[in-house]
Design an enzyme around this catalytic site. Structure first.
Site, mmCIF file in Angstrom:
data_model
loop_
_atom_site.group_PDB
_atom_site.id
_atom_site.type_symbol
_atom_site.label_atom_id
_atom_site.label_comp_id
_atom_site.label_asym_id
_atom_site.label_seq_id
_atom_site.Cartn_x
_atom_site.Cartn_y
_atom_site.Cartn_z
ATOM 1 N N ASP A 79 0.859 -1.200 0.000
ATOM 2 C CA ASP A 79 0.000 0.000 0.000
ATOM 3 C C ASP A 79 0.888 1.241 0.000
ATOM 4 O O ASP A 79 2.097 1.138 0.142
ATOM 5 C CB ASP A 79 -0.888 0.010 1.260
ATOM 6 C CG ASP A 79 -0.058 -0.089 2.529
ATOM 7 O OD1 ASP A 79 0.153 -1.207 3.008
ATOM 8 O OD2 ASP A 79 0.435 0.949 3.023
ATOM 9 N N ASP B 99 0.502 3.703 2.303
ATOM 10 C CA ASP B 99 0.238 4.341 3.592
ATOM 11 C C ASP B 99 -0.804 5.444 3.367
ATOM 12 O O ASP B 99 -1.867 5.142 2.810
ATOM 13 C CB ASP B 99 1.545 4.849 4.209
ATOM 14 C CG ASP B 99 1.414 5.032 5.712
ATOM 15 O OD1 ASP B 99 0.771 4.192 6.355
ATOM 16 O OD2 ASP B 99 1.945 6.021 6.247
#
Ligand code: ADE
Length: 247
Positions: free
Chosen positions: A209, A211
């Site tokens: 991901d 973040d």
């Protein structure tokens, strides 16, 4: 020699072992987070430990990092390779990329992070930590990524946060400004303890991901992490098998 493998969230498949058997180990720090599963990979003796427990019940704060490292050493492991999911703090580290970590920043707050709770008289123990990840092990991980043609990064600084919550945008931007490339909730603690215990340690991190610093997409969620690591877990498994065979 035996090789310890600590599997992170979703990257702790116990089925990669041939002739598996479970061993219960107790340590001066309590029980490790999972039974140790011993077996063979590519003709080598390997001991597998699920960092958060086989049912993922230990939070990053309450993983018994000291017991885990102590237990692996106690059963004869001479080196440790770990896997971990990380958030990317850099545009060029994409989802599913592998990062062979070379530095950490410890941003944890309330966990046991040393084996040296007290010093022996006149014998203070201040462990050098300048280059905490084992260079020979890192090289094996990099070679494996290259062999399979996986999108990977030869180095990366991980910032380890306390969790279990994710970061605020301000924190995420601060970690970027500090020079961190990826973020997780476990590796700094585990790596530092392995170094204190004299065990060469390296980690293959999978980026799952961005973040929350990237404002053109929604912030990280646990569901996103699970989806990405399920899609990419076999990369980590094949890297581990290749590296163990070369050790
Ligand atoms: N593990 C995977 N992604 C993460 C993130 N964004 N923050 C902390 N730990 C993570």
């Amino acid at each position: 020699m035996k090789i310890g493998i600590i599997g992170g969230s979703g990257l702790d498949d116990p089925n990669i072992l041939e002739n598996p058997s479970d061993i219960e180990v107790d340590t001066p720090y309590g029980a490790p987070n999972s039974t140790l599963r011993q077996g063979r990979i590519a003709g080598k003796d390997v001991v597998l430990l699920a960092r958060h427990g086989r049912s993922h019940t230990a939070t990053p704060t309450h993983v018994n990092y000291r017991a885990n490292i102590h237990a692996l050493r106690a059963v004869g492991c001479a080196a440790v390779i770990s896997t971990t999911a990380v958030g990317s703090l850099r545009a060029e580290i994409g989802r599913g990329d592998l990062v062979i970590l070379d530095q950490f920043i410890d941003f944890t707050r309330r966990r046991a992070l040393t084996f040296h709770d007290r010093f022996e008289p006149h014998n203070p123990a201040h462990t050098p930590m300048a280059d905490p990840f084992s260079e020979p092990l890192r090289q094996l991980l990099i070679d494996a990524c290259r062999k399979f043609g996986y999108c990977h990064h030869d180095k990366g600084t991980v910032v380890t946060i306390e969790g279990p919550r994710f970061s605020t945008r301000a924190e995420s931007n601060m970690f970027r400004a500090w020079g961190a490339d990826v973020i997780n909730m476990s590796v700094a603690t585990e790596c530092a303890l392995a170094v204190e215990a004299g065990l060469p340690y390296a980690s293959v991190a999978m980026s799952t991901d961005y973040d929350c610093w990237k404002t053109d997409e929604p912030p990280v969620s646990w569901e996103e992490i699970v989806t990405i690591f399920k899609e990419n877990a076999e990369k980590v498994t094949s890297v581990l098998i290749e590296v163990v065979g070369k050790m």
